[in-house]
Design an enzyme around this catalytic site. Structure first.
Site, PDB file in Angstrom:
ATOM      1  N   GLU A  78       0.720  -1.108  -0.032  1.00  0.00           N
ATOM      2  CA  GLU A  78      -0.221  -0.155  -0.017  1.00  0.00           C
ATOM      3  C   GLU A  78       0.825   1.250  -0.062  1.00  0.00           C
ATOM      4  O   GLU A  78       1.771   1.409   0.879  1.00  0.00           O
ATOM      5  CB  GLU A  78      -0.716   0.145   1.270  1.00  0.00           C
ATOM      6  N   GLU A 103       4.413   5.063   4.126  1.00  0.00           N
ATOM      7  CA  GLU A 103       3.900   6.342   4.512  1.00  0.00           C
ATOM      8  C   GLU A 103       5.163   7.350   5.059  1.00  0.00           C
ATOM      9  O   GLU A 103       5.442   6.948   6.154  1.00  0.00           O
ATOM     10  CB  GLU A 103       2.677   6.316   5.414  1.00  0.00           C
ATOM     11  N   ASP A 152      -2.144  12.126  -3.233  1.00  0.00           N
ATOM     12  CA  ASP A 152      -2.318  13.522  -3.287  1.00  0.00           C
ATOM     13  C   ASP A 152      -2.608  13.982  -4.906  1.00  0.00           C
ATOM     14  O   ASP A 152      -1.812  13.627  -5.632  1.00  0.00           O
ATOM     15  CB  ASP A 152      -1.204  14.260  -2.806  1.00  0.00           C
ATOM     16  N   LYS A 156      -2.777  21.406 -10.000  1.00  0.00           N
ATOM     17  CA  LYS A 156      -2.382  22.531 -10.765  1.00  0.00           C
ATOM     18  C   LYS A 156      -1.455  21.810 -11.875  1.00  0.00           C
ATOM     19  O   LYS A 156      -0.599  20.787 -11.609  1.00  0.00           O
ATOM     20  CB  LYS A 156      -1.644  23.447  -9.918  1.00  0.00           C
ATOM     21  N   ASP A 188     -10.847  11.008  -5.630  1.00  0.00           N
ATOM     22  CA  ASP A 188     -11.858  11.996  -5.443  1.00  0.00           C
ATOM     23  C   ASP A 188     -11.732  12.902  -6.324  1.00  0.00           C
ATOM     24  O   ASP A 188     -12.753  13.855  -6.433  1.00  0.00           O
ATOM     25  CB  ASP A 188     -12.494  12.395  -4.372  1.00  0.00           C
ATOM     26  N   ARG A 227      -9.587   6.480   5.381  1.00  0.00           N
ATOM     27  CA  ARG A 227      -9.891   7.701   6.079  1.00  0.00           C
ATOM     28  C   ARG A 227     -10.269   8.902   5.256  1.00  0.00           C
ATOM     29  O   ARG A 227     -11.156   9.600   5.395  1.00  0.00           O
ATOM     30  CB  ARG A 227      -8.949   7.787   6.904  1.00  0.00           C
TER      31      ARG A 227
HETATM   32  C1  LIG Z   1      -4.303  12.280   0.680  1.00  0.00           C
HETATM   33  S1  LIG Z   1      -3.468  11.090   1.162  1.00  0.00           S
HETATM   34  C2  LIG Z   1      -4.617   9.719   1.437  1.00  0.00           C
HETATM   35  C3  LIG Z   1      -4.032   8.670   2.588  1.00  0.00           C
HETATM   36  C4  LIG Z   1      -4.853   7.270   2.577  1.00  0.00           C
HETATM   37  N1  LIG Z   1      -4.468   6.534   1.233  1.00  0.00           N
HETATM   38  C5  LIG Z   1      -6.330   7.525   2.766  1.00  0.00           C
HETATM   39  O1  LIG Z   1      -7.001   7.297   1.564  1.00  0.00           O
HETATM   40  O2  LIG Z   1      -6.918   7.736   3.763  1.00  0.00           O
HETATM   41  C6  LIG Z   1      -2.132  10.639   0.566  1.00  0.00           C
HETATM   42  C7  LIG Z   1      -0.919  10.231   1.315  1.00  0.00           C
HETATM   43  O3  LIG Z   1      -0.213   9.636   0.331  1.00  0.00           O
HETATM   44  C8  LIG Z   1       1.290   9.907   1.155  1.00  0.00           C
HETATM   45  N2  LIG Z   1       2.549   9.905   0.095  1.00  0.00           N
HETATM   46  C9  LIG Z   1       2.625  11.093  -0.669  1.00  0.00           C
HETATM   47  N3  LIG Z   1       3.826  10.531  -1.395  1.00  0.00           N
HETATM   48  C10 LIG Z   1       4.116   9.338  -1.046  1.00  0.00           C
HETATM   49  C11 LIG Z   1       5.054   8.444  -1.564  1.00  0.00           C
HETATM   50  N4  LIG Z   1       6.023   8.750  -2.295  1.00  0.00           N
HETATM   51  N5  LIG Z   1       5.367   7.162  -0.965  1.00  0.00           N
HETATM   52  C12 LIG Z   1       4.309   6.919   0.039  1.00  0.00           C
HETATM   53  N6  LIG Z   1       3.279   7.831   0.470  1.00  0.00           N
HETATM   54  C13 LIG Z   1       3.129   9.024  -0.066  1.00  0.00           C
HETATM   55  C14 LIG Z   1       0.845  11.120   2.036  1.00  0.00           C
HETATM   56  O4  LIG Z   1       1.960  11.363   2.973  1.00  0.00           O
HETATM   57  C15 LIG Z   1      -0.326  11.083   2.424  1.00  0.00           C
HETATM   58  O5  LIG Z   1      -0.308  10.575   3.527  1.00  0.00           O
END
Ligand SMILES: C[S@@+](CC[C@H](N)C(=O)[O-])C[C@H]1O[C@@H](n2cnc3c(N)ncnc32)[C@H](O)[C@@H]1O
Length: 249
Positions: A78, A103, A152, A156, A188, A227
């Site tokens: 994941e 993470e 994320d 942009k 989303d 979440r």
């Molecule tokens: C918008 S959050 C979604 C978290 C979770 N998947 C959820 O749906 O609740 C995106 C997550 O991806 C992580 N993330 C960003 N770049 C990453 C990377 N290169 N490797 C692992 N995680 C990463 C961020 O720290 C963030 O917690």
């Protein structure tokens, strides 16, 4: 607009996303947060005491089952597990599967650790860092499922190159995924879902499994809610599932 695998178009979000040029992430940057608000003393303690035993000591080419002390059928990965709700639910439901989660956000890792504090599951491993570290270390055809859930979106245009899904990343995932392995992506953000579908449909190693629109509009069973998804800030999520092509052993 991405073509559908069936006869009728089933994907209405279409906006032609700019090309990623086939490769990005040349510099090893994580485009998100590592640090957030100060952790509670309890969570700091868990990071100090519990995390080291759960963190895989990554070795190039090592069978990922070797990162676990229990006997496992296969390992799933994941990317960006947030607070770990999805990872934990899958690990509980699938004791013969090893779950490696990556993470970089300390508070997210601490949240998962606090849920594991009463007795960590033997089939969970946590990499507090960039998922690309794990992907690069894994041997070919070694992973049974990959989850990229609500990454994320970087909406942009000038930030699109920061998106986790890039053609070069899909090449890397195709390498580590077993034939028949599943890649699950959810977002989303309609623009990011479009972007992802466009790249995966163009990639020779992957096939989209959706047959009707309902397949991507509703979260399939045995796909736990995350979440972030519970908040679904930008619109209704798209749930995209792809299979790694190739002869299944
Ligand atoms: C918008 S959050 C979604 C978290 C979770 N998947 C959820 O749906 O609740 C995106 C997550 O991806 C992580 N993330 C960003 N770049 C990453 C990377 N290169 N490797 C692992 N995680 C990463 C961020 O720290 C963030 O917690």
């Amino acid at each position: 607009m991405a073509a559908s695998p069936g006869k009728r178009p089933i994907w209405p979000m279409g906006s032609s996303a700019p090309s990623d040029g086939g490769g990005v992430h040349k510099r090893r940057l994580i485009f998100g947060r590592r640090k957030g608000p100060k952790l509670s003393p309890h969570k700091e303690e868990l990071r100090r005491t519990l995390l080291p035993g759960l963190a895989p000591k990554l070795e190039a080419g090592r069978d990922p089952r070797g990162y676990f002390a229990v006997d496992l059928d296969e390992v799933w990965l994941e990317v960006g597990f947030g607070g770990g709700e999805h990872l934990l639910e899958l690990a509980l439901a699938n004791p013969r599967i090893g779950l490696i989660g990556a993470e970089p956000y300390e508070a997210g890792v601490a949240k998962l650790l606090s849920k594991l504090a009463d007795g960590p599951l033997g089939n969970i491993r946590i990499h507090e860092g960039d998922a690309r570290d794990i992907i690069e270390a894994l041997p070919d055809a070694s992973i049974g499922r990959v989850f990229i859930l609500f990454p994320d979106p970087w909406p942009k245009t000038r930030h699109h190159k920061r998106r986790f899904v890039q053609t070069a990343m899909l090449d890397a995932l195709a390498r580590i995924m077993k034939p028949g392995a599943e890649l699950r992506f959810a977002s989303d953000d309609a623009g990011y879902a479009d972007w992802t579908l466009e790249r995966l449909m163009a990639h020779p190693a992957f096939a989209w499994t959706a047959r009707v629109a309902q397949d991507w509009k509703t979260r399939p069973q045995a796909w736990p809610q995350t979440r972030y998804e519970a908040k679904a800030l930008h619109g209704p999520p798209a749930y995209l599932s792809f299979v790694r092509r190739g002869k299944v052993a």
